[in-house]
Scaffold this active site. Structure first.
Site, PDB file in Angstrom:
ATOM      1  N   LYS A 730      39.014  42.033  28.191  1.00 43.38           N
ATOM      2  CA  LYS A 730      38.883  40.565  28.194  1.00 43.38           C
ATOM      3  C   LYS A 730      39.348  40.043  29.560  1.00 43.38           C
ATOM      4  O   LYS A 730      39.684  40.811  30.452  1.00 43.38           O
ATOM      5  CB  LYS A 730      39.717  39.970  27.057  1.00 43.38           C
ATOM      6  CG  LYS A 730      39.282  40.464  25.667  1.00 43.38           C
ATOM      7  CD  LYS A 730      39.840  39.601  24.520  1.00 43.38           C
ATOM      8  CE  LYS A 730      41.324  39.833  24.291  1.00 43.38           C
ATOM      9  NZ  LYS A 730      41.823  39.077  23.108  1.00 43.38           N
ATOM     10  N   GLU A 734      42.591  34.807  35.713  1.00 45.61           N
ATOM     11  CA  GLU A 734      43.168  33.467  35.657  1.00 45.61           C
ATOM     12  C   GLU A 734      44.179  33.307  34.527  1.00 45.61           C
ATOM     13  O   GLU A 734      44.875  32.301  34.453  1.00 45.61           O
ATOM     14  CB  GLU A 734      42.042  32.428  35.465  1.00 45.61           C
ATOM     15  CG  GLU A 734      41.154  32.288  36.683  1.00 45.61           C
ATOM     16  CD  GLU A 734      39.810  31.667  36.337  1.00 45.61           C
ATOM     17  OE1 GLU A 734      38.966  32.380  35.765  1.00 45.61           O
ATOM     18  OE2 GLU A 734      39.612  30.484  36.637  1.00 45.61           O
TER      19      GLU A 734
HETATM   20  N1  MCN Z   1      41.188  43.960  35.143  1.00 45.64           N
HETATM   21  C1  MCN Z   1      41.583  45.012  34.328  1.00 45.64           C
HETATM   22  N2  MCN Z   1      41.202  45.046  33.016  1.00 45.64           N
HETATM   23  C2  MCN Z   1      40.411  44.080  32.493  1.00 45.64           C
HETATM   24  C3  MCN Z   1      39.959  43.025  33.308  1.00 45.64           C
HETATM   25  C4  MCN Z   1      40.361  42.989  34.636  1.00 45.64           C
HETATM   26  O1  MCN Z   1      42.306  45.890  34.793  1.00 45.64           O
HETATM   27  N3  MCN Z   1      40.065  44.136  31.211  1.00 45.64           N
HETATM   28  C5  MCN Z   1      41.685  43.864  36.529  1.00 45.64           C
HETATM   29  C6  MCN Z   1      40.760  44.508  37.553  1.00 45.64           C
HETATM   30  O2  MCN Z   1      41.530  45.043  38.608  1.00 45.64           O
HETATM   31  C7  MCN Z   1      39.923  43.325  38.040  1.00 45.64           C
HETATM   32  C8  MCN Z   1      40.930  42.190  37.995  1.00 45.64           C
HETATM   33  O3  MCN Z   1      41.783  42.492  36.884  1.00 45.64           O
HETATM   34  O4  MCN Z   1      39.444  43.533  39.352  1.00 45.64           O
HETATM   35  C9  MCN Z   1      40.324  40.799  37.791  1.00 45.64           C
HETATM   36  O5  MCN Z   1      39.333  40.831  36.808  1.00 45.64           O
HETATM   37  P1  MCN Z   1      38.673  39.518  36.159  1.00 45.64           P
HETATM   38  O6  MCN Z   1      39.605  38.909  35.215  1.00 45.64           O
HETATM   39  O7  MCN Z   1      37.336  39.918  35.651  1.00 45.64           O
HETATM   40  O8  MCN Z   1      38.504  38.494  37.364  1.00 45.64           O
HETATM   41  P2  MCN Z   1      37.351  38.483  38.479  1.00 45.64           P
HETATM   42  O9  MCN Z   1      37.124  39.849  38.971  1.00 45.64           O
HETATM   43  O10 MCN Z   1      36.182  37.693  37.973  1.00 45.64           O
HETATM   44  O11 MCN Z   1      38.072  37.689  39.643  1.00 45.64           O
HETATM   45  C10 MCN Z   1      38.107  36.300  39.666  1.00 45.64           C
HETATM   46  C11 MCN Z   1      39.437  35.746  39.192  1.00 45.64           C
HETATM   47  C12 MCN Z   1      39.471  34.288  39.406  1.00 45.64           C
HETATM   48  S1  MCN Z   1      38.281  33.410  38.626  1.00 45.64           S
HETATM   49  C13 MCN Z   1      40.403  33.699  40.237  1.00 45.64           C
HETATM   50  S2  MCN Z   1      40.434  32.010  40.393  1.00 45.64           S
HETATM   51  C14 MCN Z   1      41.340  34.524  40.938  1.00 45.64           C
HETATM   52  C15 MCN Z   1      41.579  35.825  40.299  1.00 45.64           C
HETATM   53  O12 MCN Z   1      40.490  36.440  39.864  1.00 45.64           O
HETATM   54  N4  MCN Z   1      41.451  34.464  42.275  1.00 45.64           N
HETATM   55  C16 MCN Z   1      42.133  35.459  42.938  1.00 45.64           C
HETATM   56  N5  MCN Z   1      42.508  36.615  40.874  1.00 45.64           N
HETATM   57  C17 MCN Z   1      42.695  36.552  42.217  1.00 45.64           C
HETATM   58  N6  MCN Z   1      43.394  37.513  42.861  1.00 45.64           N
HETATM   59  C18 MCN Z   1      43.501  37.471  44.208  1.00 45.64           C
HETATM   60  N7  MCN Z   1      44.200  38.449  44.843  1.00 45.64           N
HETATM   61  N8  MCN Z   1      42.937  36.464  44.940  1.00 45.64           N
HETATM   62  C19 MCN Z   1      42.265  35.477  44.346  1.00 45.64           C
HETATM   63  O13 MCN Z   1      41.699  34.520  45.063  1.00 45.64           O
HETATM   64 MO1  MOS Z   2      38.266  31.144  39.391  1.00 43.99          MO
HETATM   65  S1  MOS Z   2      39.004  29.203  39.626  1.00 43.99           S
HETATM   66  O1  MOS Z   2      37.159  30.726  38.097  1.00 43.99           O
HETATM   67  O2  MOS Z   2      37.246  31.270  40.771  1.00 43.99           O
END
Ligand code: MCN
Ligand code: MOS
Length: 767
Positions: A730, A734
C-alpha cells in the site's frame, strides 16, 4: 543499478531471504550520488549554452503598463530580453485531469498581474552573471489595483463552494444539536512551501522541431504532454531527461511557467538555454500547500462515542486558478459516526496557484480531526488512545465498504507498547522534569491507495544480466532499488545483476510519481514483464534445437541464482549467459503494461500515462484501500520560554507489504520529520500590504534540521494486501507526515494545558 557495474554489497537482508523483494537493501543510486557521478538536470551543459533569468512582478494585482528594456538590451552578453510584447504564441494545455484546454493563448509572462512575484519578463545572456545584471536594468511600471493578500481579508469573502466535495450521511446538524457532549473549534494551517534541496529549473534544447529538456520531474510523460501542447508539437518530439530528482514533494509533478519561458527562449535565440529558479523565486514560481481553516463540531455521548461530525473547511486558491486541499479527506474516514456533514470552499486571493505538498488534503485534514478528537477525550475524561479505539471504524464509514486491510488497531497497540503510553498520567501539566513540561500525545493518519496502470520493459541480456526500463522516476524514494529487487525475484537472479534505467521519456511510459502510487504500480508492471521474459527464456530452453535442455523431459524449468535448471534437478544447471550463447540470442526483450485489456488503444495509453483521468479511486471496487499510521509523540516545553522540542516519536505503520523495509522506514521517517517542521516551524508569512511572501528563503522559512529531530522509531504492522496492489503493498511516501502535527499539538496540550489550533506551534502562542 545506475550507470555503473560495481558489484557492491547493498546491505544485509533483514529477513534472511537473501536479496529478494522485502530485503533491507541500501539504495542502488546511493554510491553514484555520494561520488558525485549522478548528474542532475542543471548539471547538463550542452555546447553553446545560454542562460536565462526571470524578472518577477513587484505588485500583486494590476497590469503591466510598460517595460523599459533599453538598458538591458545593450548590456554585455545579452542575447534576448523577453517580454509579453515579443513572446512567442503558445497554446493553452489541457490540465492534469485531461480536460481540454481553453481556446486561448497561454501567457507565461503576464501582462495582467495576479500575484506578487509573477513572471513578467526574462533575460537571456551568454553567462548567468550577465543575465542577472541585465535583468536588474529592466524598468517596469504598473497600474496597480487592490490585492487580496489572504483569506482573512474581508474582501476575500466566503469563496466558492466545492459541491463535488460535499459529504453527507445521516443528519449531522440535528444530531450535533442533540448530543450530550459538544465541542466546536476552528483549526488553521498556514501557507507551506515546497523546498526540496534541488531547486527547480531546466535546460532546454531544440533540434529542428524536436525538443530535449533536462529537468527534474515527478512525471516525465505528464510534463511532456504539457510542453507538446504549449508549443504545438507532437508528443513524441518532446524528450525529458530526469534520472535523478533532488526531492519534489509534489512540486515537480507539473510543468511550470518558467519551463515555458526557457523553452521559448531557446527557440528564439537558437541555442540551448538553462533557467535555474532561485530559492526566493521558488516561493512564487509554483505554489505550495494553501492556507487552510476548518471548523469541526463533534457531538458525542458522555463516554465519548461520536454521534455527529459537522465539518466546514476553506482553503486559499489563486484568483484565476483552481486549487483544492480536500479538508474532509480524513474527517470522513477515520471514525465511525452515524451522522456526518462536510463542506469545502475555495477562497481566491492574490497568490500563485497553490499546488500539492506531501499528502495534500489528508495532512491538514488530520490536523483538524485528530486535534478535535483529542479535545473530545479531555472533555469526557477519556484517554486519547482509548477514545480512538472506542470510535474505531470497522468499515469505511463513507463508502460503506470493508477495508481491504486496516491494521490501525495493531499500529496503536505496538506504538503504545514501545512508547510506554500506559505510564502516561492523564492531567495536563502533570509530567515534568525540572523546568521542562513533558507532554505525550497520539494521533492517527491515513493515506489512500491510488491506482493507475504502469508499463515496463524487461531485457535479459547475453551476459545473463537484466535491464529494466521505465520513464518513471526516483526522487530519493527508492524506485531504482525496488524495481531491481522485483525483477531479480521474478527472474531468479541477484539484484546487483539488474540494471534499472529510469527518468527518460524515451523509455516505456509511466504515470505520475505522486499520490504515493508509483512503487505499487511499477513493481506490478515490472513483475509482469519479468515473468513474461522468464517464460520466454524457459520456452526457448525447452524448445530450441541447440539448447542443453532439449533432451531433458521437462515441461518447465526453474531459474535460481542466475542458473536455469530442470525442476527436479534431473539435468544440467546452466548459467543464463551460457544458455543465451547456446541458443544464439543477444537478448530477450519484453514490454508489458498493466492496463485493463479493454483500454490498450494508443489513445487510452496516452490518457493513462499523461493525465490522471484513469486513476481509480481507493473505493472503486469491493473494498476501501488505505494505508494507516499511529504516531506517539513526546514533547518537552520550556516552562518559562515556551520553546517546544519533540524528544521522541514512535509510530506504528500499516503500508501493507513492504518491498524494502530500509527504504520504507526512511520514507516514513522523512514524512515524520516534515511533520515536525510543519508542527513547529513552517509558515509562509505574507506582508499584507504587498500580498508578498516575505520569508522566501531558507534562512527565514524554517524547515526542520537535524538538531530538531529526535529518535524516530517506525514499526511496520502491515500485512500483504492483495486487493491494494499486484504485490500486496500500500502507499508509503506521503503516509508518514499525516497525523504528526496533531500528535505534537496534542502532546503540547498535555504538557502545558494550552490547546494550539493554529500551526505552527511557536513560542509566542504558548506565552
Ligand atoms: N515502498 C516500500 N513498500 C511499499 C511501498 C513503497 O518499500 N509497499 C518504498 C519504496 O522504496 C518506494 C518508496 O517507499 O520507492 C515510495 O513509494 P510510494 O509510496 O509508492 O511513493 P512514490 O514512489 O509514488 O513517490 C512519491 C511520494 C510522494 S507523492 C511524495 S509527495 C514524496 C514521497 O514520495 N516526495 C518525496 N517521498 C519523497 N521522498 C523523497 N526523498 N523526496 C521527495 O520529494
Ligand atoms: Mo506527492 S504531494 O502526491 O507528489
Amino acid at each position: 543499478m545506475t550507470g555503473t557495474d560495481t558489484k557492491t554489497k547493498h546491505g544485509d537482508a533483514s529477513d534472511g531471504s537473501s536479496n529478494s523483494l522485502g530485503a533491507r537493501l541500501s539504495r542502488f543510486d546511493g554510491p553514484d550520488k555520494i561520488r558525485g557521478a549522478a548528474r542532475y538536470a542543471l548539471e547538463n551543459h550542452p555546447a553553446n549554452l545560454a542562460h536565462a533569468v526571470i524578472v518577477q512582478s513587484t505588485i500583486a494585482a494590476g497590469t503591466v503598463r510598460a517595460i523599459d528594456v533599453a538598458a538591458a538590451q545593450v548590456a554585455p552578453g545579452v542575447l534576448l530580453v523577453l517580454t509579453p510584447d515579443n513572446a512567442l504564441h503558445l497554446d493553452s494545455a489541457s490540465n492534469w485531469l485531461g480536460a481540454p484546454p481553453p481556446d486561448a493563448p497561454y501567457l507565461p509572462l503576464a501582462r495582467t498581474v495576479t500575484f506578487n512575484g509573477q513572471h513578467v519578463a526574462a533575460v537571456v545572456a551568454e553567462t548567468l552573471e550577465q543575465a542577472i545584471e541585465a535583468a536588474s536594468l529592466i524598468r517596469i511600471t504598473y497600474d496597480a489595483t487592490d490585492a487580496i493578500p489572504d483569506f482573512d481579508d474581508p474582501r476575500a469573502g466566503e469563496g466558492q463552494p466545492m459541491d463535488p466535495m460535499k459529504i453527507d450521511w445521516g443528519d449531522a446538524e440535528t444530531a450535533f444539536a442533540a448530543a450530550p457532549v459538544r465541542i466546536e473549534e476552528t483549526y488553521r494551517t498556514p501557507r507551506e512551501y515546497n523546498v526540496p534541496l534541488e531547486p527547480h529549473g531546466l535546460v532546454a534544447q531544440w533540434d529542428g522541431d524536436a525538443l530535449t529538456i533536462w529537468e527534474p520531474s515527478q512525471w516525465i510523460d505528464g510534463m511532456a504532454r504539457t510542453y507538446a501542447e504549449w508549443f504545438a508539437i507532437p508528443f513524441d518530439k518532446v524528450r525529458i531527461v530526469s534520472p535523478y530528482v533532488g526531492g519534489g514533494f509534489g512540486s515537480k509533478a507539473l510543468a511550470c511557467a518558467h519551463g515555458a519561458i526557457a523553452i521559448m527562449a531557446a527557440k528564439m535565440v537558437g541555442r540551448p538555454v538553462k533557467l535555474a529558479v532561485t530559492r526566493p523565486q521558488s516561493f512564487t514560481a509554483f505554489g505550495g500547500r494553501p492556507a487552510t481553516r476548518q471548523t469541526i463540531a463533534l457531538g458525542a455521548t458522555r463516554e465519548g462515542k461520536l454521534l455527529s461530525i459537522v465539518h466546514r473547511g476553506d482553503n486559499e486558491t489563486s484568483v484565476d486558478g483552481f486549487a483544492v486541499e480536500p479538508l474532509g479527506a480524513v474527517t470522513a474516514l477515520m471514525y465511525a459516526t452515524a451522522n456526518l456533514s462536510s463542506r469545502q470552499n475555495i477562497v481566491p486571493v492574490n497568490t500563485v496557484l497553490p499546488g500539492p505538498l506531501r499528502a495534500p488534503g489528508e495532512n491538514p485534514s488530520a490536523f483538524g480531526i485528530e486535534s478535535a478528537i483529542d479535545e473530545l477525550a479531555y472533555a469526557v475524561g477519556a484517554d486519547p488512545l482509548a477514545i480512538r479505539l472506542l470510535n474505531y471504524a470497522e468499515e469505511d464509514p463513507h463508502a460503506r465498504k470493508p477495508w481491504s486491510t486496516r491494521q490501525l488497531r495493531e499500529a496503536f497497540a505496538v506504538g503504545a507498547e514501545r512508547f510506554g503510553w500506559s505510564r502516561r498520567t492523564p492531567a495536563p501539566r502533570s509530567m515534568r522534569e525540572g523546568n521542562q513540561l513533558i507532554g505525550w500525545g497520539v494521533a492517527a493518519g491515513t493515506y489512500p491507495v491510488r491506482r493507475t496502470a504502469g508499463e515496463a520493459l524487461v531485457r535479459i541480456l547475453a551476459d545473463g544480466t537484466v535491464e529494466v526500463a521505465s520513464s518513471s522516476i526516483d526522487m530519493g524514494t527508492g524506485t531504482y532499488t525496488i524495481l531491481a529487487q522485483t525483477a531479480a525475484d521474478a527472474l531468479g537472479v541477484a539484484p546487483d545483476r539488474v540494471r534499472v534505467k529510469l527518468g527518460d521519456s524515451s523509455l516505456p511510459r509511466a504515470p505520475v510519481a505522486g499520490g504515493s502510487q508509483l512503487a505499487n504500480l511499477m513493481t506490478g508492471a515490472v513483475h509482469k514483464a519479468a515473468l513474461a521474459a522468464r517464460d520466454e527464456l524457459i520456452g526457448l530452453a525447452i524448445n530450441h534445437p541447440s539448447s542443453p535442455f532439449r533432451d531433458v523431459q521437462a515441461n518447465t524449468l526453474v531459474i535460481a541464482d542466475g542458473r536455469i535448471a530442470a525442476p527436479r534437478g534431473n539435468g544440467p544447471a546452466v548459467p543464463i549467459a551460457e544458455l543465451m550463447r547456446k541458443i544464439g540470442r543477444e537478448q530477450i526483450e519484453v514490454l508489458r503494461d498493466t492496463l485493463p485489456e479493454a483500454s490498450r488503444s494508443d489513445e487510452d495509453r496516452y490518457k493513462n500515462f499523461t493525465t490522471v483521468a484513469t486513476m481509480r479511486s481507493p473505493t472503486d471496487g469491493d473494498y476501501s484501500l488505505h494505508s494507516w499510521c499511529a504516531h506517539f509523540v513526546e514533547v518537552r516545553v520550556d516552562a518559562d520560554f515556551g520553546t517546544v522540542r519533540v524528544s521522541r516519536v514512535v509510530s506504528g505503520i500499516d503500508s501493507g507489504r513492504v518491498y524494502n523495509p530500509k527504504l520504507a522506514e526512511s520514507q516514513w521517517q522523512g514524512g515524520i520529520i516534515m511533520g515536525i517542521g510543519q508542527a513547529l516551524l513552517e509558515e509562509g508569512i505574507v506582508d499584507r500590504r504587498h500580498a508578498r511572501v516575505v520569508n522566501n528563503n531558507l534562512a527565514d522559512y524554517l524547515i526542520a534540521t537535524n538538531a530538531d529531530i529526535p529518535d524516530i522509531e517506525v514499526i511496520s504492522v502491515g500485512i500483504p494486501d492483495p486487493h491494494a496492489s499486484a504485490l500486496g503493498g500500500k502507499a508509503v511516501g506521503e503516509l508518514g507526515i499525516v497525523g504528526v502535527a496533531p500528535a505534537i499539538a496534542n502532546a503540547v496540550y498535555h504538557a502545558t494545558g494550552r490547546r494550539i489550533r493554529e500551526l505552527p506551534i511557536t513560542l509566542d502562542k504558548l506565552m
